[in-house]
Write a protein that holds these residues in place. Structure first.
Motif, PDB file in Angstrom:
ATOM      1  N   UNK A  39       0.819  -1.201   0.000  1.00 35.22           N
ATOM      2  CA  UNK A  39       0.000   0.000   0.000  1.00 35.22           C
ATOM      3  C   UNK A  39       0.858   1.258   0.000  1.00 35.22           C
ATOM      4  N   UNK A  40       2.126   1.110  -0.216  1.00 40.33           N
ATOM      5  CA  UNK A  40       3.032   2.252  -0.253  1.00 40.33           C
ATOM      6  C   UNK A  40       4.006   2.072  -1.401  1.00 40.33           C
ATOM      7  N   UNK A  41       4.579   3.162  -1.780  1.00 40.19           N
ATOM      8  CA  UNK A  41       5.545   3.147  -2.874  1.00 40.19           C
ATOM      9  C   UNK A  41       6.846   3.742  -2.339  1.00 40.19           C
ATOM     10  N   UNK A  42       7.938   3.045  -2.557  1.00 38.44           N
ATOM     11  CA  UNK A  42       9.235   3.559  -2.131  1.00 38.44           C
ATOM     12  C   UNK A  42       9.720   4.587  -3.141  1.00 38.44           C
ATOM     13  N   UNK A  43      10.007   5.759  -2.652  1.00 36.57           N
ATOM     14  CA  UNK A  43      10.545   6.827  -3.496  1.00 36.57           C
ATOM     15  C   UNK A  43      11.867   7.283  -2.901  1.00 36.57           C
ATOM     16  N   UNK A  44      12.441   8.274  -3.529  1.00 38.90           N
ATOM     17  CA  UNK A  44      13.685   8.850  -3.031  1.00 38.90           C
ATOM     18  C   UNK A  44      13.468   9.553  -1.694  1.00 38.90           C
ATOM     19  N   UNK A  45      12.223   9.911  -1.399  1.00 30.48           N
ATOM     20  CA  UNK A  45      11.890  10.638  -0.179  1.00 30.48           C
ATOM     21  C   UNK A  45      11.466   9.723   0.965  1.00 30.48           C
ATOM     22  N   UNK A  46      11.312   8.422   0.720  1.00 29.85           N
ATOM     23  CA  UNK A  46      10.829   7.491   1.733  1.00 29.85           C
ATOM     24  C   UNK A  46      11.916   7.253   2.779  1.00 29.85           C
TER      25      UNK A  46
END
Length: 177
Positions: A39-46
């Motif tokens: 339910x989440x997406x790993x981004x550069x900001x995670x």
């Protein structure tokens, strides 16, 4: 017909697992559930890295990371227990702070000001992009309204064309009575 509660030969667990164990028999259900979708997406900001991993990735000592956090140079997110969690962007920023400090000889106050100015430039560029999109939308809406107005013109009207300066044409107007 194959029963639902029997093992299949191509089952990854293999036949006979659990045989000889109490309540373990050789039979196992083969109904499989699909893996739940994240339910989440790993981004550069995670924020995912604890301080020890962030220190290793950035090449700095954990105490240096704490000092940078206190000074406001790199501000990681916090967990419910107040532990620091660093993102990939934070790691990148730590490396940049180290580069500016060691290679360029800039003190930490100067680095903080540089980071503030870079963040301000990024925010202003984002705002410019928003305003440009808004302007483009307004221009499109104006063109659509203009096209609607032009489409509503009466077809028996003739647009006025001013006479040329050297024309000798005479226009006679006779009002209807």
């Amino acid at each position: 017909m194959e029963r639902d509660d029997q093992m299949t030969p191509d089952d990854p667990i293999g036949p006979g697992l659990g045989e000889g164990l109490p309540g373990g028999g050789g039979a196992r259900r083969t109904t499989r559930r699909s893996a739940p979708q994240p339910q989440y997406v790993l981004t550069e900001e995670t924020p995912v890295y604890v301080i020890s991993v962030a220190a290793e990735l950035s090449g700095l000592h954990p105490q240096t990371l704490r000092q940078y956090d206190r000074l406001g140079l790199v501000c990681p997110d916090r967990t419910a227990g107040r532990g620091r969690r660093y993102s990939a962007r934070d790691i990148q920023q730590l490396r940049e702070v180290q580069r500016l400090s060691q290679d360029e000889g800039i003190n930490l106050a100067g680095i903080k000001r540089i980071i503030e100015l870079e963040n301000q430039v990024t925010a202003l560029q984002s705002r410019i992009a928003e305003l440009a999109d808004s302007l483009e939308g307004a221009a499109t809406a104006l063109q659509q309204r203009e096209a609607t107005i032009h489409a509503s013109y009466r077809r028996d009207l003739v647009p006025y064309q001013p006479p040329t300066p050297h024309s000798s044409a005479l226009v006679v107007w006779r009002p209807k009575r």
